[in-house]
Every structure is written in structure tokens, then in C-alpha cells.
Scaffold this active site. Structure first.
Site, PDB file in Angstrom:
ATOM      1  N   HIS A  13       0.823  -1.208   0.000  1.00 27.15           N
ATOM      2  CA  HIS A  13       0.000   0.000   0.000  1.00 27.15           C
ATOM      3  C   HIS A  13       0.854   1.254   0.000  1.00 27.15           C
ATOM      4  CE1 HIS A  13       0.479  -0.717   4.419  1.00 27.15           C
ATOM      5  NE2 HIS A  13       0.528   0.603   4.491  1.00 27.15           N
ATOM      6  N   GLU A  51      -7.552   4.185  10.451  1.00 24.85           N
ATOM      7  CA  GLU A  51      -7.124   3.879   9.089  1.00 24.85           C
ATOM      8  C   GLU A  51      -8.271   3.283   8.285  1.00 24.85           C
ATOM      9  OE1 GLU A  51      -5.651  -0.539   8.235  1.00 24.85           O
ATOM     10  OE2 GLU A  51      -4.085   0.716   9.068  1.00 24.85           O
ATOM     11  N   GLN A  64      -3.887   3.411   1.699  1.00 22.58           N
ATOM     12  CA  GLN A  64      -4.243   3.469   3.111  1.00 22.58           C
ATOM     13  C   GLN A  64      -4.388   4.937   3.492  1.00 22.58           C
ATOM     14  OE1 GLN A  64      -1.089   2.728   6.024  1.00 22.58           O
ATOM     15  NE2 GLN A  64      -2.442   1.279   7.044  1.00 22.58           N
ATOM     16  N   HIS A  90       3.813   7.074   3.755  1.00 20.61           N
ATOM     17  CA  HIS A  90       4.826   6.032   3.578  1.00 20.61           C
ATOM     18  C   HIS A  90       4.415   5.075   2.462  1.00 20.61           C
ATOM     19  CE1 HIS A  90       2.149   3.993   6.597  1.00 20.61           C
ATOM     20  NE2 HIS A  90       2.370   2.943   5.823  1.00 20.61           N
ATOM     21  N   GLU A 144       7.425   0.876   5.192  1.00 18.11           N
ATOM     22  CA  GLU A 144       6.840  -0.139   6.046  1.00 18.11           C
ATOM     23  C   GLU A 144       7.033  -1.480   5.344  1.00 18.11           C
ATOM     24  OE1 GLU A 144       2.563  -1.358   8.134  1.00 18.11           O
ATOM     25  OE2 GLU A 144       2.646   0.326   6.743  1.00 18.11           O
TER      26      GLU A 144
END
Length: 150
Positions: A13, A51, A64, A90, A144
Site C-alpha cells: 500500500h 485507518e 491506506q 509512507h 513499512e
């Protein structure tokens, strides 16, 4: 490739920070693009975010959206740095084995933020890599690393 860290599969994502109060409006905007909400969760602890995960078509790729739940949320700090605007937070990469990726990245001198892989949303296991992880080649954005167990 011999130097490749094993297990990186694809982009899981792209995360976007959303100012408080704007999450549902952002979800509707993405739905108008044909994205579909597949997960919604409040994540407490150090993350302090609400989220929403939106699937892109029938793929395993997601956007996300992260809305801060408190002024201490790292997402709120990012929004504050952005002059109150949301934006890119991110990129997350899916791996086949999060512990192998964690151990390999640490062994190769990457600056890993988490002390160990930890539970993430959607029943995943995650860890984060610092944007300035490598002096010789900083990424310039937070990474991530995600293992899905589903």
C-alpha cells in the site's frame, strides 16, 4: 540477484495522511475513482490513527488513509510539518517472511525503527525503516515492511 533481500513481493500500500475530520470525505473521493473500502480500524499504541484501506480494482494493491486520533500521533506531526495539509505518509512493501526481511535489513546496516516485527492492522506483522536509513542512499520517505497472514 545475489544481494537481493529475500521475500520482497510487491507494493502492499501507499499511505496518505488525512487531516482530522476529513477521512470519510477522502474515502468517498477514492470510491468515486472505483476504489473499494476493504478495512477500517482504529490503531492505538504509538500509531494513534484511524485507518481505512482501499483496494485498487481486484489487485493486492491498496491506498491506506490515515487520520490522526490525537496530537501525539506521528501522522498529526506529519500533517503539522505539511502546514496542516495531508499527503504522502509512507510506502509499504509486502514480504513473504517479515522476520527474515527484518534480520537482513538490520544486518545490512539499515536503520530499522521498530525493535522487532510487531502486529499491524488487518492481522499483519510489520516494521518500519527510517527514511534516512542509509547515509550512502537515503530513501527520503518512510518504508513499512508487511507480512500478511491471510
Amino acid at each position: 540477484m545475489k544481494d537481493q533481500i529475500p521475500g520482497f513481493l510487491f507494493i502492499d500500500h501507499i499511505a496518505m495522511a488525512v487531516p482530522a475530520g476529513q477521512l470519510d470525505a477522502q474515502v468517498k473521493a477514492y470510491e468515486m475513482l472505483g476504489f473499494r473500502e476493504v478495512h477500517r480500524e482504529e490503531v492505538r499504541g504509538t500509531d494513534q490513527v484511524r485507518e481505512v484501506m482501499l483496494r485498487i480494482g481486484d489487485s493486492d494493491n491498496h491506498v491506506q488513509l490515515l487520520e490522526p486520533l490525537s496530537p501525539e500521533s506521528p501522522v498529526q506531526k506529519l500533517i503539522d510539518k505539511n502546514g496542516g495539509r495531508g499527503g504522502f505518509a509512507h510506502v509499504a512493501y509486502r514480504v513473504s517472511d517479515v522476520q527474515v526481511a527484518f534480520d537482513e535489513l538490520k544486518a545490512r546496516g539499515f536503520r530499522v525503527i521498530d525493535a522487532a516485527p510487531r502486529p499491524g492492522s488487518r492481522g499483519t506483522t510489520i516494521f518500519f525503516v527510517h527514511p534516512r536509513s542509509r547515509e550512502d542512499a537515503p530513501f527520503g520517505h518512510l518504508i513499512e515492511v508487511v507480512q500478511s497472514h491471510g
